[in-house]
Design an enzyme around this catalytic site. Sequence first.
Site, PDB file in Angstrom:
ATOM      1  N   GLY A   1      37.547  26.398  59.425  1.00  0.00           N
ATOM      2  CA  GLY A   1      38.103  25.518  60.461  1.00  0.00           C
ATOM      3  C   GLY A   1      37.097  24.614  61.156  1.00  0.00           C
ATOM      4  O   GLY A   1      37.431  23.512  61.579  1.00  0.00           O
TER       5      GLY A   1
ATOM      6  N   GLU B   1      32.921  26.036  66.851  1.00  0.00           N
ATOM      7  CA  GLU B   1      34.254  26.460  66.412  1.00  0.00           C
ATOM      8  C   GLU B   1      35.278  25.348  66.630  1.00  0.00           C
ATOM      9  O   GLU B   1      35.090  24.466  67.471  1.00  0.00           O
ATOM     10  CB  GLU B   1      34.694  27.713  67.185  1.00  0.00           C
ATOM     11  CG  GLU B   1      34.541  29.015  66.404  1.00  0.00           C
ATOM     12  CD  GLU B   1      35.553  29.174  65.262  1.00  0.00           C
ATOM     13  OE1 GLU B   1      35.944  28.169  64.638  1.00  0.00           O
ATOM     14  OE2 GLU B   1      35.942  30.323  65.005  1.00  0.00           O
ATOM     15  N   ASP B   2      36.357  25.417  65.860  1.00  0.00           N
ATOM     16  CA  ASP B   2      37.462  24.491  66.081  1.00  0.00           C
ATOM     17  C   ASP B   2      38.351  24.961  67.220  1.00  0.00           C
ATOM     18  O   ASP B   2      38.763  24.176  68.065  1.00  0.00           O
ATOM     19  CB  ASP B   2      38.286  24.298  64.786  1.00  0.00           C
ATOM     20  CG  ASP B   2      38.721  25.615  64.156  1.00  0.00           C
ATOM     21  OD1 ASP B   2      38.074  26.652  64.407  1.00  0.00           O
ATOM     22  OD2 ASP B   2      39.707  25.624  63.409  1.00  0.00           O
TER      23      ASP B   2
ATOM     24  N   ASP C   1      41.610  31.077  69.932  1.00  0.00           N
ATOM     25  CA  ASP C   1      43.026  31.412  70.084  1.00  0.00           C
ATOM     26  C   ASP C   1      43.082  32.720  70.882  1.00  0.00           C
ATOM     27  O   ASP C   1      43.063  32.700  72.113  1.00  0.00           O
ATOM     28  CB  ASP C   1      43.625  31.528  68.672  1.00  0.00           C
ATOM     29  CG  ASP C   1      45.124  31.362  68.647  1.00  0.00           C
ATOM     30  OD1 ASP C   1      45.780  31.871  69.562  1.00  0.00           O
ATOM     31  OD2 ASP C   1      45.644  30.740  67.709  1.00  0.00           O
TER      32      ASP C   1
ATOM     33  N   LYS D   1      43.090  27.913  73.625  1.00  0.00           N
ATOM     34  CA  LYS D   1      44.457  28.147  74.111  1.00  0.00           C
ATOM     35  C   LYS D   1      44.394  29.185  75.218  1.00  0.00           C
ATOM     36  O   LYS D   1      44.429  30.390  74.933  1.00  0.00           O
ATOM     37  CB  LYS D   1      45.337  28.685  72.977  1.00  0.00           C
ATOM     38  CG  LYS D   1      45.736  27.680  71.926  1.00  0.00           C
ATOM     39  CD  LYS D   1      46.658  28.369  70.925  1.00  0.00           C
ATOM     40  CE  LYS D   1      47.149  27.434  69.853  1.00  0.00           C
ATOM     41  NZ  LYS D   1      47.898  28.177  68.806  1.00  0.00           N
TER      42      LYS D   1
ATOM     43  N   PHE E   1      51.808  26.213  67.855  1.00  0.00           N
ATOM     44  CA  PHE E   1      51.182  26.247  66.533  1.00  0.00           C
ATOM     45  C   PHE E   1      50.663  24.858  66.186  1.00  0.00           C
ATOM     46  O   PHE E   1      51.428  23.952  65.874  1.00  0.00           O
ATOM     47  CB  PHE E   1      52.198  26.715  65.492  1.00  0.00           C
ATOM     48  CG  PHE E   1      51.545  27.281  64.260  1.00  0.00           C
ATOM     49  CD1 PHE E   1      51.919  28.518  63.752  1.00  0.00           C
ATOM     50  CD2 PHE E   1      50.532  26.584  63.603  1.00  0.00           C
ATOM     51  CE1 PHE E   1      51.300  29.041  62.624  1.00  0.00           C
ATOM     52  CE2 PHE E   1      49.913  27.101  62.492  1.00  0.00           C
ATOM     53  CZ  PHE E   1      50.294  28.331  61.995  1.00  0.00           C
ATOM     54  N   VAL E   2      49.338  24.689  66.262  1.00  0.00           N
ATOM     55  CA  VAL E   2      48.762  23.373  65.999  1.00  0.00           C
ATOM     56  C   VAL E   2      47.971  23.364  64.693  1.00  0.00           C
ATOM     57  O   VAL E   2      47.429  24.391  64.272  1.00  0.00           O
ATOM     58  CB  VAL E   2      47.854  22.891  67.153  1.00  0.00           C
ATOM     59  CG1 VAL E   2      48.676  22.586  68.395  1.00  0.00           C
ATOM     60  CG2 VAL E   2      46.762  23.902  67.466  1.00  0.00           C
TER      61      VAL E   2
ATOM     62  N   ASP F   1      44.373  24.840  59.949  1.00  0.00           N
ATOM     63  CA  ASP F   1      45.310  24.850  58.833  1.00  0.00           C
ATOM     64  C   ASP F   1      46.569  25.654  59.131  1.00  0.00           C
ATOM     65  O   ASP F   1      46.608  26.491  60.030  1.00  0.00           O
ATOM     66  CB  ASP F   1      44.655  25.485  57.602  1.00  0.00           C
ATOM     67  CG  ASP F   1      44.426  26.992  57.787  1.00  0.00           C
ATOM     68  OD1 ASP F   1      43.785  27.375  58.793  1.00  0.00           O
ATOM     69  OD2 ASP F   1      44.918  27.774  56.950  1.00  0.00           O
TER      70      ASP F   1
ATOM     71  N   ARG G   1      44.396  20.544  57.106  1.00  0.00           N
ATOM     72  CA  ARG G   1      43.068  20.479  57.709  1.00  0.00           C
ATOM     73  C   ARG G   1      42.541  19.042  57.778  1.00  0.00           C
ATOM     74  O   ARG G   1      41.689  18.724  58.595  1.00  0.00           O
ATOM     75  CB  ARG G   1      42.072  21.311  56.895  1.00  0.00           C
ATOM     76  CG  ARG G   1      42.311  22.814  56.902  1.00  0.00           C
ATOM     77  CD  ARG G   1      41.066  23.528  56.397  1.00  0.00           C
ATOM     78  NE  ARG G   1      41.333  24.863  55.890  1.00  0.00           N
ATOM     79  CZ  ARG G   1      41.263  25.977  56.628  1.00  0.00           C
ATOM     80  NH1 ARG G   1      40.974  25.903  57.895  1.00  0.00           N
ATOM     81  NH2 ARG G   1      41.504  27.158  56.088  1.00  0.00           N
TER      82      ARG G   1
END
Length: 182
Positions: A46, A101-102, A105, A133, A154-155, A161, A167
């Site tokens: 990610g 990091e992307d 969560d 989040k 849900f993104v 992905d 992606r």
Amino acid sequence: YPEVGGDLVRVVVSEQEIRDKLADLAAQIDRDYAGKEILLVGVLKGAAMVMSDLMRHLRSDVSMDWMAVSSYGAGTQSSGVVRILKDLDADISGRHVLVVEDIIDSGLTLSWLMETLERRQPASLEIATLLRKPDAVKVDIDVRYLGFDIPNEFVVGYGLDYAERYRQLPFVAVLAPHVYGG
Ligand code: PRP
Ligand code: MN
Ligand code: MG
């Protein structure tokens, strides 16, 4: 191509917003690490987009390394049980490590990773993440460089992905429930 109105519901963070934010964060990083060498540690897969776009804004002396971990066993929920699939090439002891990091969560992946890296005695260890989040976070993570707090939806896109797809989107968008059977 995935579009709003098709697979995507709406754009959460636009391409321009991402570019501006990464330039901002890079300027902060350059100031904070002045005179130091930084080892950027990306978490596959990610973080690939954030890594490449963040690092091209940096003026500091940087190297790049990658880790691959698996945190989601069979289920779709993060279990907190993490396995190293690919470890770092570099020895990080005495080095200034910035984990890239992307998204955070639940926070379980990064919480485990930070403990694991801390044991290797880096000179410093910080986190840069494009997204977080707040309503999904289960463990508190100290984030030094944060792009955006986003709603608990849900993104996908910009490295994120669904079943390895989406992606490549240059922005972050909410995935339409019909795609994942929601
Ligand atoms: C995603 C994302 C983060 C992690 C965040 O990676 O890229 O690394 O989950 O989740 P958490 O805070 O709940 O632990 P994923 O495991 O889907 O692998 P990928 O990067 O290859 O998509
Ligand atoms: Mn990931
Ligand atoms: Mg994923």
